[in-house]
Design an enzyme around this catalytic site. Structure first.
Site, short mmCIF file in Angstrom:
data_model
loop_
_atom_site.label_atom_id
_atom_site.label_comp_id
_atom_site.label_asym_id
_atom_site.label_seq_id
_atom_site.Cartn_x
_atom_site.Cartn_y
_atom_site.Cartn_z
CB SER A 1 -28.29 127.66 -65.11
OG SER A 1 -29.27 128.55 -64.59
CE1 TYR B 1 -24.91 131.61 -64.98
CE2 TYR B 1 -27.30 131.48 -64.70
CZ TYR B 1 -26.04 130.97 -64.47
OH TYR B 1 -25.89 129.81 -63.75
CE LYS C 1 -23.60 128.26 -65.96
NZ LYS C 1 -22.44 127.44 -65.54
#
Length: 337
Positions: free
Chosen positions: A124, A148, A152
């Site tokens: 991402s 989040y 990643k």
């Protein structure tokens, strides 16, 4: 090749299955269906003539994954399975680390046991964090601004360690920006479970009348119109990028990293205006306070992947919005209702 696609019943995963099958690969999907839809794979079958085989299991269940690898002669893995909403990750960070990080560890263990040594990882752009308004290339510093993004980055580091110390492992990490749109046929698209947590599916539900208005988080960012700027990229372009990565795994003597985006920044209000043009009427919106964990601007420099593979995007913002709206018109109640 026989390719295992984790999270293959989700938005990006299902579109990638189409591109893989069209390229002649055999596809096996693993998905726990917490966010994905088995019906999406039926639609993949409609588009390609081949419905991918689906095994329903939790990516964190290492024993179940090892059993799956024992039953199938898998050549390579494309790993999508993850929780993916920035806002939700702030609400339930431990669940995000469990699914995304523990799930990746589980997958790497199963791959090592089965001697499957080729991996394309769905990473991402959020890893880059806040920026000074410049285009982001692969050497831009990492500055995750939410759980989040941290998951990643952690997964990228885990994969790098497996490549360093696991014999024969080859991996490519793809940091793509903001995938939106739908398959141009209108057969396959994005169907969130519950209230959408990303801007375009929410806006699409405003267009169908399911939602009263679009909530825009923040109107005081240092941008021309005060709303956050993102690099929106068509989901089919992103899917094609994963197939290109699969074709170049043999080149990856050490872990490789590539951005996938358009290089064009679009504000939330500009996206909203384009969607209005496609729908043909005004769509209500309200600007509210910023959402914790968001950053003002994320736009890709994609010159590296263009130079290395010749990959470049095929679709512009108008096409992204048109395809999204076509899917919504043809599937007003979703895949299975």
């Amino acid at each position: 090749m026989k390719v295992l696609v984790t999270g293959g019943a989700g938005f990006i995963g299902s579109h990638t299955c189409v591109e893989l099958l069209d390229a002649g690969h055999d596809v096996l999907v693993v998905d726990d269906l917490s966010a994905g839809f088995a019906d999406a794979l039926d639609r993949v079958g409609v588009l390609t003539g081949v419905r991918p085989e689906l095994e329903v299991l939790d990516i964190t269940d290492t024993a179940a994954l090892c059993g799956l690898f024992a039953r199938h002669a898998i050549d390579a893995v494309i790993h999508f399975a993850a929780r993916k909403a920035v806002g939700e990750s702030i609400e339930i960070p431990l669940e995000y680390f469990h699914t995304n990080v523990t799930g990746t560890i589980s997958l790497l263990r199963a791959m090592r046991e089965a001697k499957v040594r080729q991996l394309v990882f769905s990473s991402s752009c959020s890893i880059y964090g806040d920026t000074n308004g410049t285009l982001l290339d692969e050497q831009s510093p990492s500055a995750p601004a939410n759980p989040y993004a941290w998951t990643k980055l952690t997964c990228e580091q885990l994969i790098a360690q497996e490549c360093a110390y696991g014999e024969g492992m080859r991996a490519i990490n793809l940091r793509y920006f903001n995938p939106i749109g739908a398959h141009p046929s209108g057969v396959l698209g994005e169907q969130p479970r519950g209230v959408p947590r990303n801007v375009l599916p929410y806006l699409a539900e405003v267009a169908t009348g399911e939602r009263e208005y679009l909530q825009i988080f923040g109107g005081d960012y240092p941008t021309d119109d005060g709303t956050a700027i993102r690099d929106y990229v068509h989901v089919v372009d992103v899917a094609a990028g994963h197939v290109a990565a699969l074709n170049h795994l043999e080149d990856a003597d050490e872990p490789q990293l590539f951005n996938l985006g358009t290089g064009v920044g679009t504000s939330v209000l500009e996206l909203h205006a384009q969607y209005e043009r496609e729908v043909g009427r005004e769509l209500p919106y309200r600007i509210t306070e910023r959402r914790r964990g968001d950053v003002p601007r994320l736009v890709a420099d994609c010159s590296r992947v263009q130079d290395a593979w010749g990959w470049h995007t095929q679709y512009d913002l108008a096409q992204m919005c048109a395809d999204s709206w076509r899917f919504m018109q043809r599937n007003p109640e979703g895949y299975s209702r």
